[in-house]
Scaffold this active site. Structure first.
Site, PDB file in Angstrom:
ATOM      1  N   ASP A 292      -9.792   2.664   2.318  1.00 16.33           N
ATOM      2  CA  ASP A 292      -9.552   2.042   3.775  1.00 16.33           C
ATOM      3  C   ASP A 292     -10.113   3.186   4.634  1.00 16.33           C
ATOM      4  O   ASP A 292     -11.081   2.934   5.694  1.00 16.33           O
ATOM      5  CB  ASP A 292      -8.405   1.827   4.164  1.00 16.33           C
ATOM      6  CG  ASP A 292      -7.932   0.705   3.792  1.00 16.33           C
ATOM      7  OD1 ASP A 292      -8.529  -0.212   3.415  1.00 16.33           O
ATOM      8  OD2 ASP A 292      -6.701   0.298   3.646  1.00 16.33           O
TER       9      ASP A 292
ATOM     10  N   LYS B  33       0.802  -1.245  -0.117  1.00 18.44           N
ATOM     11  CA  LYS B  33      -0.039  -0.016  -0.152  1.00 18.44           C
ATOM     12  C   LYS B  33       0.816   1.165  -0.025  1.00 18.44           C
ATOM     13  O   LYS B  33       0.511   2.343  -0.871  1.00 18.44           O
ATOM     14  CB  LYS B  33      -0.900   0.054   1.211  1.00 18.44           C
ATOM     15  CG  LYS B  33      -2.162  -1.068   1.306  1.00 18.44           C
ATOM     16  CD  LYS B  33      -3.132  -0.996   2.152  1.00 18.44           C
ATOM     17  CE  LYS B  33      -3.955  -2.216   2.261  1.00 18.44           C
ATOM     18  NZ  LYS B  33      -5.111  -2.011   3.398  1.00 18.44           N
TER      19      LYS B  33
END
Ligand code: NAP
Length: 312
Positions: free
Chosen positions: A126, A90
Site C-alpha cells: 500500500d 491487514k
C-alpha cells in the site's frame, strides 16, 4: 470446464482441489477479506496473469477474523502462490507470518503474503503503491514534498504516512478527526526522520486536528494534500476540508476512486490545483504485489485496463 465462483469460503479453501476442480487456470492467488465481494482485485490481477502467461488465477475468499490464522496456514497446504489481505485482516495477519519485510513492519500491517519454501512472508504494497501513484500522477517523489495526510489515524492513512516518513519527505502533517491517533502516529514516526533537511519556519512533523483554523495555518507550507479518510464515497458525506483552503500550487490526491470524480477532486480543480483519485494507488499496490509473488515486472497496462473495464 467450470469457471471460478465470485466468492469462495473458508470451507472451500480447506477442500480446495474439490471446490475448484475443473477450473482453469487453477486458482492459486486470492484476496482474503470480510466482506470481500466488492474487491476489484480479481479484475485487475487476472488480465495481468494472462498477459504474463502465468498458469494461475486470482479469486476472492471470504475469511472471517476467527478463521484468519487457519486460512493462512491452508495457503501452504493448498499450493497457493500467495494472497492479498484486505479489511479487516491487514494488522492481525502480522503475528501469523514467518517473516516480514521492513515496510510492512513499520506500517504494522500486511497486505501481501508470499508462500515460499513452506513459509509465509508478509509484505505491504500500500505504501510503496502510493509512492508510485504520486510519481505517476504528478511527476514528483514523496521525498521532495511537504505532505498533509487527512485521515492519518486510519489504516490507509497510516500506511501512506509511514511511506512518506520512510521516503524522508520534506514535511509531514498528520490530520485526524480523533487527533490523539494522529499524535500517537507522529510520536511513532519521529525516529524515522533523519537529520539533513534544513528546518524552515514550520516543524517538520506535526499532528493537528481537522478544525479549519488548524488546517488553514498549514496551507502555505503544504505541496500535497492526501484524503485518506473514508469521506467522499457517498454524495451525502461532509467535505474533507473547506474548498477555500486549497491553493493552486497544490497537488490533491483522493484515495477514494469510486466515484472517480469525488467532491474533493472537483473542489481542487476549481481552485486551480492538480488532482487525482485513488485508482492509481490501487493499480500500483497490485503491481507491487505481483512483483513480490513473481519477482518480475508486472504487466501494468493489462492490469490498468482490467481495472478500467471493471469500473466502467
Ligand atoms: P479506516 O481505517 O476505517 O479509517 C477511516 C479514517 O477516516 C479515519 O482516519 C477516520 O477518523 C476518518 N473518518 C471517518 N469518518 C469521518 C468523518 N465523518 N469525518 C472525519 N474523518 C472521518 O479506513 P481505511 O481502510 O484507512 O480507508 C480509508 C479510505 O481509503 C477509504 O475510502 C478506502 O476505500 C480508501 N483506500 C483506498 C486505497 C487505494 O488503493 N486507493 C487503499 C486503501 C484504502 P477517526 O480516526 O477519527 O475515526
Amino acid at each position: 470446464m467450470s469457471t471460478a465462483k465470485d466468492v469462495y469460503t473458508f470451507e472451500d479453501l480447506r477442500t480446495w482441489p474439490q471446490a475448484t476442480g475443473g477450473i482453469q487456470p487453477p486458482p492459486r492467488l486470492s484476496v482474503f477479506g470480510d466482506p470481500v465481494a466488492h474487491s476489484l482485485s480479481p479484475e485487475m490481477h487476472n488480465p495481468g496473469l494472462r498477459e504474463a502467461g502465468i498458469d494461475a488465477q486470482y479469486v476472492r475468499l471470504n475469511i472471517t477474523p476467527d478463521k484468519l490464522k487457519d486460512a493462512l496456514q491452508e495457503l501452504k497446504t493448498q499450493n497457493f502462490i500467495g494472497t492479498n489481505l484486505t479489511i479487516p485482516h491487514k494488522a492481525a495477519a502480522i503475528e501469523h507470518m514467518d517473516d516480514i519485510d521492513e515496510t510492512a513492519r513499520h506500517i504494522g500491517a500486511v497486505n501481501t503474503v508470499l508462500v515460499e519454501d513452506g513459509k509465509l512472508i508478509g509484505y505491504n504494497s500500500d505504501g510503496p503503491g502510493f509512492a508510485r501513484a504520486i510519481r505517476e500522477e504528478f511527476s514528483v517523489d514523496l521525498h521532495d514534498m511537504r505532505i498533509m495526510i487527512i485521515g492519518a489515524g486510519g489504516g490507509a492513512g497510516r500506511a501512506v504516512a509511514v511511506q512518506a516518513a520512510m521516503d524522508q519527505c520534506e514535511r509531514l502533517v498528520l490530520v485526524n478527526r480523533t487527533v490523539e491517533k494522529a499524535e500517537a502516529l507522529a510520536t511513532e514516526l519521529k525516529p524515522l526522520f533523519r537529520e539533513g533537511h534544513i528546518d524552515g519556519p514550520m516543524r517538520r512533523l506535526e499532528a493537528i486536528s481537522m478544525e479549519e483554523a488548524a488546517l488553514a495555518a498549514q496551507m502555505d507550507h503544504i505541496d500535497l494534500i492526501v484524503n485518506a479518510t473514508s469521506l467522499g464515497m457517498k454524495r451525502s458525506d461532509p467535505e474533507v476540508l473547506p474548498a477555500r483552503l486549497i491553493q493552486p500550487h497544490q497537488f490533491v490526491y483522493d484515495m477514494v476512486y469510486n466515484p472517480g470524480r469525488t467532491h474533493l477532486i472537483t473542489q481542487a480543480q476549481n481552485a486551480g490545483a492538480r488532482a487525482a483519485n485513488g485508482l492509481s494507488m490501487l493499480l500500483h499496490q497490485g503491481a507491487i504485489s505481483f512483483e513480490f509473488w513473481f519477482n518480475r515486472e508486472a504487466p501494468l497496462e493489462a492490469m490498468r485496463k482490467g481495472l478500467g473495464d471493471a469500473l466502467s
